[in-house]
Design a protein around this motif. Structure first.
Motif, PDB file in Angstrom:
ATOM      1  N   PHE A  72       0.866  -1.184   0.000  1.00  0.00           N
ATOM      2  CA  PHE A  72       0.000   0.000   0.000  1.00  0.00           C
ATOM      3  C   PHE A  72       0.898   1.228   0.000  1.00  0.00           C
ATOM      4  CE2 PHE A  72      -2.833  -3.203   1.657  1.00  0.00           C
ATOM      5  CZ  PHE A  72      -4.053  -2.879   1.067  1.00  0.00           C
ATOM      6  N   ASN A  73       0.774   2.063  -1.015  1.00  0.00           N
ATOM      7  CA  ASN A  73       1.560   3.302  -1.024  1.00  0.00           C
ATOM      8  C   ASN A  73       0.915   4.369  -0.148  1.00  0.00           C
ATOM      9  OD1 ASN A  73       3.089   2.172  -3.474  1.00  0.00           O
ATOM     10  ND2 ASN A  73       4.033   4.175  -3.059  1.00  0.00           N
ATOM     11  N   LEU A  74       1.761   5.280   0.292  1.00  0.00           N
ATOM     12  CA  LEU A  74       1.288   6.344   1.179  1.00  0.00           C
ATOM     13  C   LEU A  74       0.304   7.293   0.510  1.00  0.00           C
ATOM     14  CD1 LEU A  74       4.682   7.422   2.761  1.00  0.00           C
ATOM     15  CD2 LEU A  74       2.691   6.621   4.050  1.00  0.00           C
ATOM     16  N   ASP A  75       0.566   7.627  -0.776  1.00  0.00           N
ATOM     17  CA  ASP A  75      -0.193   8.755  -1.331  1.00  0.00           C
ATOM     18  C   ASP A  75      -0.172   8.781  -2.857  1.00  0.00           C
ATOM     19  OD1 ASP A  75       2.513   9.400  -1.568  1.00  0.00           O
ATOM     20  OD2 ASP A  75       2.470  10.815   0.090  1.00  0.00           O
ATOM     21  N   GLU A  76      -1.018   9.600  -3.408  1.00  0.00           N
ATOM     22  CA  GLU A  76      -1.048   9.871  -4.857  1.00  0.00           C
ATOM     23  C   GLU A  76      -1.592  11.280  -5.059  1.00  0.00           C
ATOM     24  OE1 GLU A  76      -0.035  10.067  -7.793  1.00  0.00           O
ATOM     25  OE2 GLU A  76      -0.448   8.029  -8.527  1.00  0.00           O
ATOM     26  N   TYR A  77      -1.085  11.950  -6.088  1.00  0.00           N
ATOM     27  CA  TYR A  77      -1.579  13.290  -6.420  1.00  0.00           C
ATOM     28  C   TYR A  77      -3.021  13.223  -6.903  1.00  0.00           C
ATOM     29  CZ  TYR A  77       3.261  15.038  -6.557  1.00  0.00           C
ATOM     30  OH  TYR A  77       4.528  15.410  -6.244  1.00  0.00           O
ATOM     31  N   THR A 107      -0.715  -4.834  -5.388  1.00  0.00           N
ATOM     32  CA  THR A 107      -0.142  -3.494  -5.181  1.00  0.00           C
ATOM     33  C   THR A 107      -1.274  -2.461  -5.168  1.00  0.00           C
ATOM     34  OG1 THR A 107       0.157  -3.025  -7.542  1.00  0.00           O
ATOM     35  CG2 THR A 107       1.956  -4.172  -6.425  1.00  0.00           C
ATOM     36  N   HIS A 108      -1.200  -1.525  -4.262  1.00  0.00           N
ATOM     37  CA  HIS A 108      -2.287  -0.548  -4.103  1.00  0.00           C
ATOM     38  C   HIS A 108      -1.737   0.865  -3.950  1.00  0.00           C
ATOM     39  CE1 HIS A 108      -3.641  -4.428  -2.443  1.00  0.00           C
ATOM     40  NE2 HIS A 108      -4.815  -4.115  -2.966  1.00  0.00           N
ATOM     41  N   LEU A 109      -2.370   1.797  -4.657  1.00  0.00           N
ATOM     42  CA  LEU A 109      -2.129   3.232  -4.440  1.00  0.00           C
ATOM     43  C   LEU A 109      -3.494   3.905  -4.437  1.00  0.00           C
ATOM     44  CD1 LEU A 109       0.434   2.358  -6.604  1.00  0.00           C
ATOM     45  CD2 LEU A 109       1.035   4.705  -6.031  1.00  0.00           C
ATOM     46  N   PRO A 110      -3.624   5.024  -3.722  1.00  0.00           N
ATOM     47  CA  PRO A 110      -4.910   5.727  -3.760  1.00  0.00           C
ATOM     48  C   PRO A 110      -5.216   6.183  -5.179  1.00  0.00           C
ATOM     49  CG  PRO A 110      -3.463   6.644  -2.047  1.00  0.00           C
ATOM     50  CD  PRO A 110      -2.636   5.696  -2.868  1.00  0.00           C
ATOM     51  N   ASP A 111      -6.506   6.288  -5.499  1.00  0.00           N
ATOM     52  CA  ASP A 111      -6.941   6.727  -6.834  1.00  0.00           C
ATOM     53  C   ASP A 111      -7.158   8.237  -6.829  1.00  0.00           C
ATOM     54  OD1 ASP A 111      -8.080   7.212  -9.246  1.00  0.00           O
ATOM     55  OD2 ASP A 111      -9.791   5.852  -8.989  1.00  0.00           O
ATOM     56  N   GLY A 112      -6.183   8.951  -7.353  1.00  0.00           N
ATOM     57  CA  GLY A 112      -6.234  10.416  -7.362  1.00  0.00           C
ATOM     58  C   GLY A 112      -7.172  10.974  -8.423  1.00  0.00           C
ATOM     59  N   CYS A 113      -7.727  10.087  -9.257  1.00  0.00           N
ATOM     60  CA  CYS A 113      -8.646  10.546 -10.300  1.00  0.00           C
ATOM     61  C   CYS A 113     -10.070  10.076 -10.038  1.00  0.00           C
ATOM     62  CB  CYS A 113      -8.188  10.036 -11.663  1.00  0.00           C
ATOM     63  SG  CYS A 113      -6.854  11.040 -12.312  1.00  0.00           S
TER      64      CYS A 113
END
Ligand code: PGA
Length: 279
Positions: A72-77, A107-113
């Protein structure tokens, strides 16, 4: 807090790379321990690139596999799609995922869109919980003391949500964009409470530009004005820094002595385990 001061950024990446793999059981340590599934919290930015390079080297040497790893990543723009080369999705592909055997669905990152950013943030929290929480969290630190994109004034109990970036952060990250105007003004970030729920945390930092944030985080009061200072309240935090980042610390000698004793104690317990006496 364990503070480890290393000679250079390259040495920091080498030591942090190996220790993180050992701590989360991917690389057998001297005790030969390997764990089952592991959930890693990952960071982006300039600092972790060297650490990920170490992981890739251990993978290429056939010493480790990431098949049992979820990330899990910390963040996304906010506003950058996963195919945008400046997004953290793209960063993770380029600097780690494309080079190892991790399953993409793990793998996971927040969805910034996302159409509904608040909903996307809440669902990210839920996914972390579903995965059993984060075992080992990698962190960098902003020159303003942020962790993830938790800027000054972030609630120390916050969970994943949308945050507005400070001018300082946008200016620090402008090097990845054609101009400051192109740097997004918001991000979805794990909260400070989310980060503090990780079982174990490794923060890495190098260079003089981080020396003030490092001093305030380690030796200053716990305050939302320096979000990284909250790590003083976590029971299992290691901070690895190079000489330049340690420049403003008042108690470097003590940190070095503590680390030397820690290494010595480890050798003693290893001696006992193996039925040898420590000299
Ligand atoms: P950097 O960013 O590694 O690019 O300095 C760190 C951070 O902002 O957390």
């Amino acid at each position: 807090m364990r503070v480890v001061i290393l000679d250079s950024a390259a040495e920091m990446a080498r030591v942090a790379g190996k220790e993180s793999l050992e701590r989360c059981g991917l690389l057998a340590n001297r005790h030969g321990k390997r764990l089952g599934r592991v959930v890693l919290g990952l960071a982006t930015g300039g600092t972790p690139v060297g650490l990920y390079r170490q992981w890739i080297e251990h993978f290429r040497a056939g010493e480790i596999s990431f098949q049992s790893v979820t990330t899990f990543n910390l963040d996304e723009y906010v506003g950058l799609s996963s195919s945008d080369p400046r997004s953290y999705h793209a960063y993770m592909q380029e600097h780690l995922f494309d080079h190892i055997d991790i399953a993409r669905e793990n793998t996971h990152l927040p969805d910034g869109c996302a159409e509904d950013l608040n909903e996307a943030a809440a669902s990210y929290e839920w996914q972390i919980e579903e995965a059993g929480g984060i075992d080992y969290q990698i962190l960098g630190i902003g020159s303003d003391g942020h962790i993830g994109f938790n800027e000054i004034g972030s609630s120390l109990a916050s969970r994943t949500r949308v945050k507005t970036l400070t001018r300082q952060t946008r200016s620090d990250n402008a090097r990845y964009f054609d101009s400051m105007d192109q740097v997004p003004t918001m991000a979805i970030t794990m909260g400070i409470g989310t980060i503090m729920s990780a079982r174990s945390i490794l923060l890495i930092a190098s260079g003089e530009s981080k020396s003030r944030a490092i001093r305030d985080a380690i030796e200053g009061p716990v305050t939302s004005m320096v979000p990284a200072s909250v790590l003083q309240l976590h029971p299992d935090v290691t901070i690895m820094i190079d000489e330049e980042a340690s420049r403003l610390l008042a108690h470097c000698d003590y940190y070095r002595e503590s680390e030397a004793n820690r290494v010595r104690l480890k050798s003693v317990s290893l001696g006992v385990t193996q039925g040898r006496e420590f000299p």
